[in-house]
Design an enzyme around this catalytic site. Sequence first.
Site, PDB file in Angstrom:
ATOM      1  N   GLY A 208       0.919  -1.128  -0.080  1.00  0.00           N
ATOM      2  CA  GLY A 208       0.083   0.075   0.049  1.00  0.00           C
ATOM      3  C   GLY A 208       0.941   1.340  -0.092  1.00  0.00           C
ATOM      4  N   ASN A 209       0.097   2.494   0.230  1.00  0.00           N
ATOM      5  CA  ASN A 209       0.990   3.575   0.265  1.00  0.00           C
ATOM      6  C   ASN A 209       0.538   4.546   1.350  1.00  0.00           C
ATOM      7  OD1 ASN A 209      -0.962   5.614  -0.994  1.00  0.00           O
ATOM      8  ND2 ASN A 209      -0.709   4.177  -2.620  1.00  0.00           N
ATOM      9  N   ARG A 210       0.921   5.511   1.749  1.00  0.00           N
ATOM     10  CA  ARG A 210       0.552   6.518   2.857  1.00  0.00           C
ATOM     11  C   ARG A 210      -0.584   7.585   2.585  1.00  0.00           C
ATOM     12  NH1 ARG A 210       4.488   6.032   6.719  1.00  0.00           N
ATOM     13  NH2 ARG A 210       6.535   5.136   6.184  1.00  0.00           N
ATOM     14  N   SER A 211      -1.115   7.335   1.297  1.00  0.00           N
ATOM     15  CA  SER A 211      -2.123   8.491   1.046  1.00  0.00           C
ATOM     16  C   SER A 211      -3.250   8.366   1.901  1.00  0.00           C
ATOM     17  CB  SER A 211      -2.394   8.176  -0.508  1.00  0.00           C
ATOM     18  OG  SER A 211      -3.534   9.328  -0.581  1.00  0.00           O
ATOM     19  N   ALA A 275      -3.483   8.077  -4.956  1.00  0.00           N
ATOM     20  CA  ALA A 275      -2.011   7.529  -5.199  1.00  0.00           C
ATOM     21  C   ALA A 275      -2.103   5.955  -5.587  1.00  0.00           C
ATOM     22  CB  ALA A 275      -1.377   7.696  -3.712  1.00  0.00           C
TER      23      ALA A 275
END
Length: 400
Positions: A208-211, A275
Amino acid sequence: MDKPKVVLGVSGGIAAYKACELLRRLTESGHDVRVVPTESALHFVGAATWSALSGHPVATEVWNDVHEVPHVRIGQGADLVVVAPATADTLARAAHGLADDLLTNTLLTARCPVVFAPAMHTEMWEHPATRENVATLRRRGAVVIEPAVGRLTGVDTGKGRLPDPGEIFEVCRRVLTRGAAEPDLAGRHVVISAGGTREPLDPVRYLGNRSSGKQGYALARTAVARGARVTLIEANTGLPDPAGADVVSVGTAVQLREAVLRAAADADVVVMAAAVADFRPAAYAPGKIKKRDGQEPEPVALVRNPDILAEVSAGRARPDQIVVGFAAETDDVLANGREKLRRKGCDLLVVNEVGERRTFGSEDNEAVVLGADGTETPVPHGPKEALADTVWDLVSPRLG
Ligand SMILES: Cc1cc2nc3c(=O)[nH]c(=O)nc-3n(C[C@H](O)[C@H](O)[C@H](O)COP(=O)(O)O)c2cc1C
């Protein structure tokens, strides 16, 4: 300074009780609120509640305190009129200019922005009469918030539910801030993606990502306040649905692509604020990947995800569709942004610097908006909402 004067019109729908919460939010945030219920609304919530919570007398007819000419004065003095809930009947009376009670008189005399938050059964909302009344009100400059989808009176569910009062308050706050500015996105359909995709490795793990999705939500909320029909495609945000936006929830980049392409088919503007993972695991393990004693883990092979921004830009549903991208960069921010704008083929690219403690999850942002026409608009450090408004300020004159 005088408190901003808000008229809260309440009409006779089951959701009238939710207007008490909206009233509280407005008064507690420093607004002077005058409640004008319809006669039917008082079947649901009594005059004593409205009067006690607002600190003002409450009337439904034009015949009380006639010496003060309330049928004219209340509307004339208002900085904002919000009708929540707005029944099918009140929308019809407002659209046709009737003036048979205090609320409709107020709507005719108000020269300030007007917000309607309709709530009714799906059949009433979808009826051609209601559709035409809503279109008339929007054409005249009112912001009519799309109802939410969910549980309605009784056991049925569908579109027609009053959005969360806190979210209606957010629309009111933004409309008040814009003052006399026209809802310049009225009649436009904007599609916004928000959040971060998650690419599953097995049933319990993902890449995943931090968005957080907050910038995309700020874009959705500001677009609603500027009159747009908003489709918000969110990935893993967990944020409350903005009032007036049709929210589609997705998980992965592939799902996001499908949802964006479907919604973009009739969109005037597509804003890709989500993102999107560039890569996903090549294989999905249907059972949890186990840790085995003495064994190193298998490397994770990745494959490329579709480039949604480039695809939307290249295959515009209409030649005049405006496409806005976001570029989150950690170094050489502007140079990378200019190169990305060329590569993706979008009209505007919002370039911001990101890092573990920058931008992601925060309430603020700082960016430069690059235009395909060579323009560069720096947006100083400030709330994500301010950046969102700058994006719409740049989009609005580019719309055909
Ligand atoms: C229990 C009940 C719930 C109602 N809920 C709604 C509603 O959610 N939306 C709506 O448009 N009308 C609703 N109605 C119908 C309105 O009350 C009716 O059309 C009334 O004439 C509206 O008057 P007003 O627009 O002056 O408030 C409801 C009626 C009843 C009896």
